[in-house]
Design an enzyme around this catalytic site. Structure first.
Site, PDB file in Angstrom:
ATOM      1  N   ASP A  35       1.359   2.603   3.808  1.00 21.65           N
ATOM      2  CA  ASP A  35       1.181   4.113   3.122  1.00 21.65           C
ATOM      3  C   ASP A  35       1.223   5.137   3.628  1.00 21.65           C
ATOM      4  O   ASP A  35       1.412   5.988   4.047  1.00 21.65           O
ATOM      5  CB  ASP A  35      -0.187   3.288   4.302  1.00 21.65           C
ATOM      6  CG  ASP A  35      -1.424   5.532   3.871  1.00 21.65           C
ATOM      7  OD1 ASP A  35      -1.347   5.485   3.549  1.00 21.65           O
ATOM      8  OD2 ASP A  35      -2.444   5.421   4.924  1.00 21.65           O
ATOM      9  N   LYS A  72     -10.068   0.105  -5.370  1.00 21.96           N
ATOM     10  CA  LYS A  72      -9.926   0.643  -3.997  1.00 21.96           C
ATOM     11  C   LYS A  72     -11.523   1.416  -3.686  1.00 21.96           C
ATOM     12  O   LYS A  72     -11.652   1.975  -4.173  1.00 21.96           O
ATOM     13  CB  LYS A  72      -8.258   1.566  -3.930  1.00 21.96           C
ATOM     14  CG  LYS A  72      -8.037   2.223  -1.978  1.00 21.96           C
ATOM     15  CD  LYS A  72      -7.579   1.292  -1.779  1.00 21.96           C
ATOM     16  CE  LYS A  72      -7.733   2.230  -0.122  1.00 21.96           C
ATOM     17  NZ  LYS A  72      -6.646   2.949  -0.262  1.00 21.96           N
ATOM     18  N   HIS A 123      -4.630  -0.474   6.348  1.00 15.53           N
ATOM     19  CA  HIS A 123      -3.608   0.538   7.407  1.00 15.53           C
ATOM     20  C   HIS A 123      -4.887   0.252   8.417  1.00 15.53           C
ATOM     21  O   HIS A 123      -5.155   1.237   8.508  1.00 15.53           O
ATOM     22  CB  HIS A 123      -3.939   1.256   6.856  1.00 15.53           C
ATOM     23  CG  HIS A 123      -4.659   2.139   5.935  1.00 15.53           C
ATOM     24  ND1 HIS A 123      -5.869   2.624   6.148  1.00 15.53           N
ATOM     25  CD2 HIS A 123      -4.526   3.329   4.612  1.00 15.53           C
ATOM     26  CE1 HIS A 123      -6.212   3.511   4.893  1.00 15.53           C
ATOM     27  NE2 HIS A 123      -5.688   3.681   4.246  1.00 15.53           N
ATOM     28  N   ALA A 178      -3.073  15.069   5.906  1.00 11.05           N
ATOM     29  CA  ALA A 178      -3.412  14.059   6.176  1.00 11.05           C
ATOM     30  C   ALA A 178      -2.115  12.813   5.380  1.00 11.05           C
ATOM     31  O   ALA A 178      -2.511  12.968   4.178  1.00 11.05           O
ATOM     32  CB  ALA A 178      -4.778  13.219   5.732  1.00 11.05           C
ATOM     33  N   HIS A 189       1.477   5.794  -1.779  1.00 16.85           N
ATOM     34  CA  HIS A 189       0.944   6.261  -2.924  1.00 16.85           C
ATOM     35  C   HIS A 189       2.275   7.111  -3.651  1.00 16.85           C
ATOM     36  O   HIS A 189       3.401   7.362  -2.529  1.00 16.85           O
ATOM     37  CB  HIS A 189       0.539   8.057  -2.091  1.00 16.85           C
ATOM     38  CG  HIS A 189      -0.867   7.119  -0.922  1.00 16.85           C
ATOM     39  ND1 HIS A 189      -2.158   7.051  -1.731  1.00 16.85           N
ATOM     40  CD2 HIS A 189      -0.805   6.748  -0.002  1.00 16.85           C
ATOM     41  CE1 HIS A 189      -2.803   6.868  -0.755  1.00 16.85           C
ATOM     42  NE2 HIS A 189      -1.908   6.558   0.226  1.00 16.85           N
ATOM     43  N   LEU A 190       2.535   6.600  -4.813  1.00 22.25           N
ATOM     44  CA  LEU A 190       3.641   7.741  -5.070  1.00 22.25           C
ATOM     45  C   LEU A 190       3.105   8.601  -6.279  1.00 22.25           C
ATOM     46  O   LEU A 190       4.140   9.317  -6.420  1.00 22.25           O
ATOM     47  CB  LEU A 190       3.608   6.288  -6.603  1.00 22.25           C
ATOM     48  CG  LEU A 190       4.197   5.482  -6.630  1.00 22.25           C
ATOM     49  CD1 LEU A 190       4.837   4.128  -6.864  1.00 22.25           C
ATOM     50  CD2 LEU A 190       5.843   5.375  -5.252  1.00 22.25           C
ATOM     51  N   ARG A 191       1.761   9.352  -6.180  1.00 19.44           N
ATOM     52  CA  ARG A 191       1.711  10.555  -7.420  1.00 19.44           C
ATOM     53  C   ARG A 191       2.101  10.364  -8.207  1.00 19.44           C
ATOM     54  O   ARG A 191       1.825   9.508  -9.125  1.00 19.44           O
ATOM     55  CB  ARG A 191       2.574  11.997  -6.168  1.00 19.44           C
ATOM     56  CG  ARG A 191       2.429  11.949  -4.618  1.00 19.44           C
ATOM     57  CD  ARG A 191       0.779  11.754  -4.339  1.00 19.44           C
ATOM     58  NE  ARG A 191       0.676  11.670  -2.606  1.00 19.44           N
ATOM     59  CZ  ARG A 191      -0.543  11.135  -2.252  1.00 19.44           C
ATOM     60  NH1 ARG A 191      -1.023  10.890  -2.806  1.00 19.44           N
ATOM     61  NH2 ARG A 191       0.002  11.648  -0.399  1.00 19.44           N
ATOM     62  N   HIS A 241     -10.378   1.512   1.876  1.00 21.84           N
ATOM     63  CA  HIS A 241     -10.338   2.337   3.643  1.00 21.84           C
ATOM     64  C   HIS A 241     -10.981   2.212   4.373  1.00 21.84           C
ATOM     65  O   HIS A 241     -12.509   2.855   3.583  1.00 21.84           O
ATOM     66  CB  HIS A 241      -9.702   4.037   2.506  1.00 21.84           C
ATOM     67  CG  HIS A 241      -9.587   4.602   3.568  1.00 21.84           C
ATOM     68  ND1 HIS A 241      -8.568   5.285   3.761  1.00 21.84           N
ATOM     69  CD2 HIS A 241     -10.617   5.431   4.795  1.00 21.84           C
ATOM     70  CE1 HIS A 241      -8.469   6.334   4.613  1.00 21.84           C
ATOM     71  NE2 HIS A 241      -9.694   7.384   5.233  1.00 21.84           N
ATOM     72  N   HIS A 300       1.124  -1.463   0.347  1.00 22.31           N
ATOM     73  CA  HIS A 300       0.069  -0.040   0.430  1.00 22.31           C
ATOM     74  C   HIS A 300       0.810   1.593   0.123  1.00 22.31           C
ATOM     75  O   HIS A 300       1.602   1.615   1.158  1.00 22.31           O
ATOM     76  CB  HIS A 300      -0.514  -0.209   1.653  1.00 22.31           C
ATOM     77  CG  HIS A 300      -1.960   0.877   1.302  1.00 22.31           C
ATOM     78  ND1 HIS A 300      -2.982   0.602   1.786  1.00 22.31           N
ATOM     79  CD2 HIS A 300      -1.444   2.668   1.405  1.00 22.31           C
ATOM     80  CE1 HIS A 300      -3.367   2.387   1.772  1.00 22.31           C
ATOM     81  NE2 HIS A 300      -2.485   2.706   1.409  1.00 22.31           N
TER      82      HIS A 300
HETATM   83  C1  NCD Z   1      -3.328   9.333   1.977  1.00 17.65           C
HETATM   84  C2  NCD Z   1      -2.900  10.050   1.689  1.00 17.65           C
HETATM   85  O1  NCD Z   1      -2.491  11.044   0.981  1.00 17.65           O
HETATM   86  O2  NCD Z   1      -2.877  10.037  -0.481  1.00 17.65           O
HETATM   87  N1  NCD Z   1      -3.198  10.419   3.226  1.00 17.65           N
HETATM   88  C3  NCD Z   1      -3.448   9.054   4.292  1.00 17.65           C
HETATM   89  O3  NCD Z   1      -3.242   9.754   5.107  1.00 17.65           O
HETATM   90  N2  NCD Z   1      -3.198   8.268   4.373  1.00 17.65           N
HETATM   91  C4  NCD Z   1      -4.736   9.123   1.926  1.00 17.65           C
HETATM   92  C5  NCD Z   1      -4.785   7.494   2.429  1.00 17.65           C
HETATM   93  O4  NCD Z   1      -4.031   6.376   2.079  1.00 17.65           O
HETATM   94  O5  NCD Z   1      -6.020   7.550   3.514  1.00 17.65           O
HETATM   95 ZN    ZN Z   2      -2.851   4.978   1.722  1.00 14.34          ZN
END
Ligand code: NCD
Ligand code: ZN
Length: 352
Positions: free
Chosen positions: A255, A103, A178, A271, A15-17, A140, A13
């Site tokens: 995450d 997702k 998560h 977040a 996030h690579l943007r 989520h 899990h």
């Molecule tokens: C994640 C994000 O910034 O993409 N943020 C986070 O707080 N974990 C999104 C997510 O997985 O809830």
């Molecule tokens: Zn996430």
């Protein structure tokens, strides 16, 4: 134990943007992990197989631009973002394209979730298709109702959404992403997978290491703010016991969610904790704290591929018990990101 050699892990899990941020997010993940499940919450979100394929290509292109010495061979595992209108047909295409999961973001639950699901009942035909052809649902797990206390949203989600959903779709396989509470640990640990589909959970390093006090230690600490938010100490203890225990249902998902420092350190900050640069060091710290380093390999390298039906990696990596100072920042596009633990000393160092 001063050196720990384990099978190269995967991040289930992350996030690579995208765009100018992609390379700078990717370089950290590709250094430590052979594969990663790439979350689809871009803006706009990755809602179609065509968009997921195009995103995978941009990731592979960004890989080529990184120094070979910086990263190993890296494979992104792509996901789709479920909406109220995702057609069952798209699931067939996703399966054929090797997309590993779909997702579920309840609308409004987290970063870029505005296009998420407003009412899960609207997705029943699509979920039925996923159950039928074996595409897992990655969730989520938080309700979004303003009436529910932020700290209770995961526990309420289990009762109100997740369990009824598994009963309606008894073959559906689920990854509860998560997890942050003892209720989630208990639900996953004890879930019936004879009558119902398999379920597993990812656990982040930050939820293993910190409780909610970390967000308020001597002042407000925005880099410890993520969703689902850190919980009380007894929840952290339950997560640590699950991660370091023998159940094959719990595995690694960082995450890691980079946001530029400027948008974290704000009156209304984003977040997400950025942990990718020291991911394994942080997990090693957590496992070491309870004398369970010998369990790290199963958690980081075996249970994830086993759940997803993929081969385990064959390469090995080494962690050494050698102090390292976490940098205050890393380049992130035209700006910077602040890692969790910036300026602190970690006991373990990833050698590669
Ligand atoms: C994640 C994000 O910034 O993409 N943020 C986070 O707080 N974990 C999104 C997510 O997985 O809830
Ligand atoms: Zn996430």
């Amino acid at each position: 134990m001063d050196k720990l050699t384990i099978t190269k892990p995967d991040d289930w899990h992350v996030h690579l943007r995208d765009g100018e941020l992609l390379g700078d997010a990717l370089r950290h993940t590709a250094r430590q992990f052979a594969r990663a499940v790439v979350m689809p919450n871009l803006s706009p979100p990755v809602t179609t197989v065509a968009a997921a394929k195009a995103y995978a290509q941009r990731i592979m292109q960004a890989c080529k631009l990184l120094e070979p010495s910086e990263i190993g061979h890296f494979e992104p595992l792509m996901t789709l973002y479920l909406t109220d209108n995702t057609p069952p047909d798209e699931i067939e295409k996703a399966k054929a394209a090797g997309i590993v999961g779909v997702k579920l973001y309840p609308a409004g639950a987290t970063t870029n979730s505005a296009a998420g699901v407003t009412n899960i009942a609207l997705c029943d035909a699509t979920l039925a298709k996923m159950a039928q052809i074996g595409v897992p649902l990655l969730v989520h797990g938080e309700v979004t109702s303003a009436q529910i206390d932020l700290f209770d949203r995961e526990a309420v989600f289990i009762e109100e959404i997740l369990h009824p959903l598994r009963l309606r779709h008894p073959k559906l396989r689920v990854v509860f992403e998560h997890i942050t509470t003892e209720q989630a640990v208990e639900y996953v640990m004890n879930a019936d997978t004879q009558q119902l589909g398999k379920i597993a959970a990812t656990i982040t390093a930050h939820h293993l290491l910190y409780n909610r006090n970390a967000i308020f230690q001597g002042g407000i600490r925005p880099h410890y703010y993520c969703l689902p938010v850190l919980k009380r100490e007894h929840h952290r203890q339950a997560l640590l016991k699950a991660a370091t225990g023998d159940s094959e249902r719990f595995f690694l998902g960082t995450d890691s969610a980079p946001h530029v420092t400027r948008s974290k350190e704000q009156a209304c900050g984003c977040a997400g904790c950025f942990t990718a640069a020291q991911a394994l060091e942080l997990y090693a710290k957590a496992f070491d704290s309870v004398g369970k380093l010998q369990q790290l390999e199963a958690f980081a390298s075996f249970r994830g591929p086993d759940f997803y039906g993929l081969a385990r990696n064959t390469e090995q990596v080494v962690l050494e018990k050698k102090p390292q100072e976490v940098p205050h920042q890393y380049a992130f596009g035209a700006e910077y990101i602040t890692p969790l633990n910036a300026g602190q000393t970690l006991e373990w160092t990833f050698l590669g």
